[in-house]
Design a protein around this motif. Structure first.
Motif, short mmCIF file in Angstrom:
data_model
loop_
_atom_site.label_atom_id
_atom_site.label_comp_id
_atom_site.label_asym_id
_atom_site.label_seq_id
_atom_site.Cartn_x
_atom_site.Cartn_y
_atom_site.Cartn_z
N TRP A 19 0.84 -1.21 0.00
CA TRP A 19 0.00 0.00 0.00
C TRP A 19 0.87 1.26 0.00
O TRP A 19 0.40 2.32 -0.36
N LEU A 48 -6.55 4.09 -3.23
CA LEU A 48 -6.41 4.40 -4.65
C LEU A 48 -6.75 5.86 -4.94
O LEU A 48 -6.04 6.54 -5.68
N ASN A 51 -4.14 8.21 -2.21
CA ASN A 51 -2.69 8.07 -2.25
C ASN A 51 -2.13 7.83 -3.65
O ASN A 51 -0.98 8.19 -3.92
N ARG A 52 -2.89 7.21 -4.54
CA ARG A 52 -2.39 6.88 -5.87
C ARG A 52 -2.86 7.90 -6.91
O ARG A 52 -2.04 8.52 -7.59
N ARG A 109 3.88 -4.59 -5.89
CA ARG A 109 2.99 -3.49 -5.55
C ARG A 109 1.96 -3.30 -6.65
O ARG A 109 2.24 -3.54 -7.84
N VAL A 111 -0.26 -1.62 -9.42
CA VAL A 111 -0.08 -0.56 -10.41
C VAL A 111 -1.40 -0.33 -11.11
O VAL A 111 -2.06 -1.29 -11.54
#
Length: 294
Positions: A19, A48, A51-52, A109, A111
């Motif tokens: 994460w 998601l 943070n992404r 991780r 993607v």
């Protein structure tokens, strides 16, 4: 006095490493809700979005986005910001027109790989169970009697129960599922020579061609794979996810993930290390000469 019932919280230090949450932003981390993927093998939607994708800054903003029905997983609206999304899931944002497929990179991780509308209509699923069910579980065939009325079905890695599959589909195979109808469109058999990706263990994210299967009755069967560079590695049978034939796969592969063999985790050869040292030695000598000449 011990705990009773499931845990409702998750400490930040106990959260999965993939994460990529920092340690100093709080004590707790978002705990995924019960769903199609396990806690250690999923990523919640709040991670998601916040943070992404950077579409939200706080937990409340993530809640507003999901409760506004702006996030879809596999074509279904998910209003729970802690909903667990896992490997091969399609995360869609209709208002921005974006579709992402969750894949692994070389370090295991998740993607977010962008896909078009055509690829967002299907996903690949690994078959975990293939058997005939009772009428109380999957229904009954009205044209049969007794055991003949039981319905064949398969269970995939994302918790799907698909009735009446192709009789050739077996455990460890990969099926291509149409997300609109929920039916199997195509399937790939588990066999030597097929292209596969590792979804668990220390080799998570590595891609290779299956070269051998070591059978161990009463223990775990081991699968040997060879990547594009010729490096051989092995893992358990349940960690292997078939993608397709050696030269073809069921979807476009991203450049930034483990599906590019040049990014695979491989140890450098001793000859390469010596060549690099020799190159830097020559470069330093050349610089010294240039300085003396000036």
């Amino acid at each position: 006095m011990g705990y009773k019932g499931p845990r409702k919280h998750l400490k930040r230090l106990a959260a999965p490493n993939h994460w990529m949450l920092d340690k100093l932003s709080g004590v707790f981390a978002p705990r995924p809700s019960p769903g199609p993927h396990k806690l250690r093998e999923c990523i919640p939607l709040i991670v998601l979005l916040r943070n992404r994708l950077k579409y939200a800054l706080t937990r409340k903003e993530c809640m507003m986005i999901t409760m506004n029905r702006d996030v879809q997983v596999d074509g279904k609206v998910r209003t729970d910001m802690n909903f667990p999304a896992g490997f091969m899931d399609i995360v869609s944002l209709p208002k921005t027109g974006e579709n992402f497929r969750l894949l692994y990179d070389v370090k295991g991780r998740f993607v977010l790989h962008p896909v078009n509308e055509e690829e967002a209509n299907f996903k690949l699923c690994r078959v975990r169970r293939a058997q005939k069910g009772k009428k109380s579980a999957v229904g009954r065939n009205p044209l049969g009697h007794g055991q003949g009325a039981s319905i064949p079905y398969v269970v995939t890695h994302d918790g799907r129960t698909i009735r009446y599959p192709d009789p050739k589909v077996a455990v460890n195979d990969t099926v291509k599922v149409d997300l609109k109808t929920g039916k199997i469109v195509d399937f790939v058999k588990f066999d030597i020579g097929k292209l596969a990706v590792i979804t668990k263990g220390s080799n998570t994210g590595r891609v290779g061609v299956i070269s051998h299967r070591d059978r161990h009755p009463g223990a775990f069967d081991m699968i040997r794979l060879v990547d594009k560079r010729g490096h051989e590695f092995s893992t358990r049978l349940e960690n292997v996810f078939i993608l397709g034939e050696e030269k073809t796969r069921g979807f476009r592969s991203p450049k930034a993930t483990a599906f590019v063999c040049r990014l695979l985790k491989t140890k450098p050869n001793a000859s390469n290390v010596k060549a690099n040292r020799f190159f830097f030695l020559l470069l330093s000598v050349f610089k010294i000469r240039k300085v003396r000449e000036t």
